[in-house]
Design a protein around this motif. Structure first.
Motif, mmCIF file in Angstrom:
data_model
loop_
_atom_site.group_PDB
_atom_site.id
_atom_site.type_symbol
_atom_site.label_atom_id
_atom_site.label_comp_id
_atom_site.label_asym_id
_atom_site.label_seq_id
_atom_site.Cartn_x
_atom_site.Cartn_y
_atom_site.Cartn_z
ATOM 1 N N GLN A 41 14.712 10.004 -2.450
ATOM 2 C CA GLN A 41 13.734 10.045 -1.367
ATOM 3 C C GLN A 41 14.130 9.055 -0.277
ATOM 4 N N SER A 42 13.811 9.393 0.955
ATOM 5 C CA SER A 42 14.316 8.618 2.088
ATOM 6 C C SER A 42 13.669 7.238 2.220
ATOM 7 N N ASP A 43 12.353 7.118 1.965
ATOM 8 C CA ASP A 43 11.692 5.827 2.193
ATOM 9 C C ASP A 43 10.530 5.621 1.227
ATOM 10 N N PRO A 44 10.783 5.537 -0.081
ATOM 11 C CA PRO A 44 9.693 5.380 -1.041
ATOM 12 C C PRO A 44 8.972 4.040 -0.896
ATOM 13 N N ALA A 45 9.685 2.991 -0.442
ATOM 14 C CA ALA A 45 9.037 1.681 -0.284
ATOM 15 C C ALA A 45 7.960 1.721 0.798
ATOM 16 N N SER A 46 8.250 2.411 1.898
ATOM 17 C CA SER A 46 7.255 2.517 2.971
ATOM 18 C C SER A 46 6.069 3.370 2.541
ATOM 19 N N LEU A 47 6.305 4.370 1.717
ATOM 20 C CA LEU A 47 5.211 5.179 1.192
ATOM 21 C C LEU A 47 4.290 4.333 0.333
ATOM 22 N N GLU A 48 4.871 3.489 -0.525
ATOM 23 C CA GLU A 48 4.053 2.617 -1.363
ATOM 24 C C GLU A 48 3.232 1.654 -0.505
ATOM 25 N N ALA A 49 3.857 1.095 0.538
ATOM 26 C CA ALA A 49 3.150 0.170 1.422
ATOM 27 C C ALA A 49 2.005 0.876 2.148
ATOM 28 N N ALA A 50 2.244 2.117 2.596
ATOM 29 C CA ALA A 50 1.202 2.867 3.295
ATOM 30 C C ALA A 50 0.033 3.191 2.378
ATOM 31 N N LEU A 51 0.321 3.507 1.117
ATOM 32 C CA LEU A 51 -0.750 3.804 0.172
ATOM 33 C C LEU A 51 -1.598 2.572 -0.112
ATOM 34 N N TYR A 52 -0.935 1.413 -0.255
ATOM 35 C CA TYR A 52 -1.709 0.177 -0.419
ATOM 36 C C TYR A 52 -2.542 -0.122 0.830
ATOM 37 N N ASP A 53 -1.974 0.165 1.988
ATOM 38 C CA ASP A 53 -2.649 -0.138 3.253
ATOM 39 C C ASP A 53 -3.961 0.630 3.396
ATOM 40 N N VAL A 54 -3.942 1.922 3.045
ATOM 41 C CA VAL A 54 -5.162 2.728 3.196
ATOM 42 C C VAL A 54 -6.117 2.524 2.028
ATOM 43 N N SER A 55 -5.669 1.777 1.010
ATOM 44 C CA SER A 55 -6.514 1.555 -0.159
ATOM 45 C C SER A 55 -7.092 0.135 -0.216
ATOM 46 N N THR A 56 -6.675 -0.725 0.714
ATOM 47 C CA THR A 56 -7.147 -2.118 0.732
ATOM 48 C C THR A 56 -8.335 -2.249 1.680
ATOM 49 N N PRO A 57 -9.510 -2.689 1.192
ATOM 50 C CA PRO A 57 -10.722 -2.756 2.036
ATOM 51 C C PRO A 57 -10.564 -3.628 3.285
ATOM 52 N N SER A 58 -9.737 -4.658 3.190
ATOM 53 C CA SER A 58 -9.565 -5.543 4.350
ATOM 54 C C SER A 58 -8.613 -4.990 5.393
ATOM 55 N N SER A 59 -7.942 -3.887 5.093
ATOM 56 C CA SER A 59 -6.974 -3.320 6.025
ATOM 57 C C SER A 59 -7.669 -2.505 7.114
ATOM 58 N N ALA A 60 -7.111 -2.555 8.315
ATOM 59 C CA ALA A 60 -7.673 -1.771 9.429
ATOM 60 C C ALA A 60 -7.535 -0.278 9.178
ATOM 61 N N ASN A 61 -6.591 0.115 8.296
ATOM 62 C CA ASN A 61 -6.376 1.534 8.006
ATOM 63 C C ASN A 61 -7.083 1.989 6.726
ATOM 64 N N TYR A 62 -7.962 1.156 6.207
ATOM 65 C CA TYR A 62 -8.659 1.477 4.963
ATOM 66 C C TYR A 62 -9.399 2.818 5.080
#
Length: 334
Positions: free
Chosen positions: A57-78
């Motif tokens: 896969q081309s960018d699995p690390a960025s996918l993991e970071a994006a999933l954490y980002d939308v799952s963290t309540p303090s994130s602007a992308n929650y």
């Protein structure tokens, strides 16, 4: 339990393909049947198998970071979950990966289909057959692994050729398509003896049917000639130091699969012990031959009642010991 046929088939080559020459790197190997699988039987030569290829896969690390980002309540992308197309951009393989895999498949006449929307899974199916079916002959001596191969689908088809490979660390440093070398004499091989470091020599004991009506005993017994072929291991050709590269040993009634023998080489001498333990025909003696393999001349021959000898050993290059099972003695031959 699931059959292990699929695992074994990974060792086989496609019948419709001719692999291109390339240096191959072993990715993984299995020493036994994996947990959850059961060895049932060799895969049928006409079995169709479905294979899957996972591309990097081309960018699995960025996918993991994006999933954490939308799952963290303090994130602007929650709570702003990723769409299917956004996920596919992260997991899609690079164009270089797709090109490399498809090129390799095309070189081997394989056409794969895309199994996942992102293209990170490819699939193909084909009929797999063993590129070499092993026989009962095998040996490991002085860093050389030897494996017999049969051209017959029968469990009792005998050995038609042998393949050798050097298994020391130098193998990984040698370029080429394969470390395997095949020796085929167009005769059935009963057993082999190796003298790798001393002489670069492999002695192959063979039998070949002969048409002598006087030797036709029963319909189940065939007359055959037993010979020793002296081959240079490094070239696969007859050994240049052997003035008689094919030595005739004996001729007589023979039943395939009912001959036991031992063959050893020390110095210029080759020892061969023949027994026919299950053949209910005459003669069925134990026969021991000591031969100068360079000249083909016999040093010594001893024949005794069937079952008298079943092994021998070189004490040195000039002396052989034969355990006599009937007399419970050790016989010295020099």
């Amino acid at each position: 339990m699931a059959s292990v046929k699929l695992v074994l088939a990974c060792l086989f080559s496609l019948t419709l393909s001719k692999p291109a020459a390339r240096n191959l790197l072993l990715h993984e190997s299995l020493e036994g049947v994996p947990a959850g699988f059961q060895l049932v039987a060799p895969a049928s030569p006409d079995t169709t198998l479905k294979m899957r290829i996972a591309l990097v896969q081309s960018d699995p690390a960025s996918l993991e970071a994006a999933l954490y980002d939308v799952s963290t309540p303090s994130s602007a992308n929650y709570g702003q979950h990723l769409s299917q197309s956004e996920i596919e951009k992260f997991v899609a393989p690079t164009a270089e990966s797709v090109q490399a895999v498809n090129s390799w498949l095309a070189e081997n006449d394989i056409t794969a289909t895309q199994l996942s929307p992102a293209g990170d899974w490819l699939g193909f199916e084909g009929v797999f057959t063993p590129s070499n079916s092993p026989s009962s002959i095998y040996d490991l001596s002085s860093g050389v692994f030897l494996l017999g191969q049969t051209h017959s689908a029968s469990l009792f088809g005998g050995t038609d050729a042998v393949r050798t490979a050097r298994v020391n660390s130098e193998v990984d440093e040698q370029p080429g398509d394969s470390v395997w070398q095949s020796i085929n004499l167009n005769q059935k091989i009963i057993d082999v003896g190796l003298a790798v470091h001393e002489h670069d020599l492999i002695a192959l004991v063979t039998y070949k049917c002969v048409l002598h009506l006087s030797l036709l005993v029963t319909i189940n017994v065939m007359p055959a000639a037993i010979n020793i072929h002296l081959v240079q291991l490094s070239t696969g050709e007859y050994h240049p130091a052997a003035s008689k590269p094919c030595i005739a040993v004996c001729e007589g009634p023979f039943v395939p699969g009912e001959c036991s023998l031992s063959v050893e080489i020390v110095g210029n001498r080759l020892g061969l012990l023949l027994n026919f333990p299950f053949t209910q025909i005459e003669p069925c003696e134990s026969a021991f031959y000591l031969i100068d393999w360079r000249t083909g001349h016999p040093y010594f021959f001893r024949e005794a009642e069937h079952g008298t000898y079943d092994a021998f050993a070189f004490l040195n290059a000039d002396t052989v010991v034969l355990p006599n099972l009937h007399l419970h003695t050790l016989e010295l031959c020099d």
